[in-house]
Design an enzyme around this catalytic site. Structure first.
Site, PDB file in Angstrom:
ATOM      1  N   HIS A 157     -11.916  -1.097 -43.749  1.00  0.00           N
ATOM      2  CA  HIS A 157     -11.945  -0.194 -44.736  1.00  0.00           C
ATOM      3  C   HIS A 157     -11.350   1.008 -44.030  1.00  0.00           C
ATOM      4  CE1 HIS A 157     -15.177  -1.908 -47.344  1.00  0.00           C
ATOM      5  NE2 HIS A 157     -14.430  -2.837 -46.983  1.00  0.00           N
ATOM      6  N   GLU A 193     -12.379   4.037 -43.991  1.00  0.00           N
ATOM      7  CA  GLU A 193     -13.372   5.086 -43.184  1.00  0.00           C
ATOM      8  C   GLU A 193     -13.684   4.572 -41.925  1.00  0.00           C
ATOM      9  OE1 GLU A 193     -15.129   5.061 -47.585  1.00  0.00           O
ATOM     10  OE2 GLU A 193     -13.718   3.804 -46.441  1.00  0.00           O
ATOM     11  N   CYS A 250     -18.913   2.749 -49.568  1.00  0.00           N
ATOM     12  CA  CYS A 250     -19.653   1.485 -49.667  1.00  0.00           C
ATOM     13  C   CYS A 250     -20.881   1.561 -48.688  1.00  0.00           C
ATOM     14  CB  CYS A 250     -18.939   0.275 -49.623  1.00  0.00           C
ATOM     15  SG  CYS A 250     -18.169  -0.044 -48.071  1.00  0.00           S
ATOM     16  N   CYS A 294     -19.509   1.602 -45.151  1.00  0.00           N
ATOM     17  CA  CYS A 294     -18.901   2.507 -44.544  1.00  0.00           C
ATOM     18  C   CYS A 294     -19.751   3.948 -44.498  1.00  0.00           C
ATOM     19  CB  CYS A 294     -17.847   3.066 -45.414  1.00  0.00           C
ATOM     20  SG  CYS A 294     -16.355   1.870 -45.300  1.00  0.00           S
TER      21      CYS A 294
END
Length: 163
Positions: free
Chosen positions: A61, A63, A91, A94
């Site tokens: 992801h 992040e 999410c 993250c």
């Protein structure tokens, strides 16, 4: 000038960088999410976009990748007094990574009713057991981020229908 004032002054500039990263993800057929990490002095330390499809790894992801790059660049485990700008509400994975990295501020453009963990879902930073609770701010550039996501998923559904 306090660090928060410096960040606030340049808020739009940093969020535009995150949006630029999200557009790179979009162009690579990745979910269009971008992130940028800013030092306490206002320097762009790292930037990243989703690469889960490209790398065949669900952990890639924006992040997570931005945190990894920032820690490597400054050769530190924690990003205390740093800020992260991201185009979509983090999410659970993250949001936890942001907490573990001890990032001071999270700025995100759009909330995520289905997968978010800050305003929505488990609301990680509101739980009593979470040890580190960053500040969070949201809503600026919401329409730009949301529109990019809507177009991406509309195209994805259309392409899946044609298969």
């Amino acid at each position: 000038m306090e660090n928060k004032d410096l960040i606030d002054k340049n808020f739009q500039k940093y969020m535009k960088i995150a949006l630029s990263e999200a557009k790179k993800a979009f162009d690579a057929n990745e979910v269009p999410i971008g992130a940028v990490i800013i030092s306490p002095t206002g320097e762009v330390v790292s930037k990243a976009h989703n690469l889960t499809e490209t790398k065949k790894n669900p952990l890639c992801h924006a992040e997570i990748l931005a945190i990894q790059k920032a820690c490597k660049k400054i050769n530190e485990k924690y990003l205390m007094d740093y800020s992260i700008f991201v185009t979509l509400e983090p999410c659970p994975m993250c949001a936890t990574a942001i907490s573990l990295a001890k990032i001071k501020n999270i700025y995100f453009a759009s909330s995520d009713e289905k997968g978010g963990a800050v305003l929505n879902g488990i609301q990680l930073y509101k739980t009593a057991k979470n040890l580190y609770k960053p500040n969070y701010f949201y809503g600026c550039f919401d329409s730009e981020s949301s529109e990019l996501l809507k177009i991406f998923f509309k195209n994805l559904r259309k392409n899946n229908k044609n298969k």
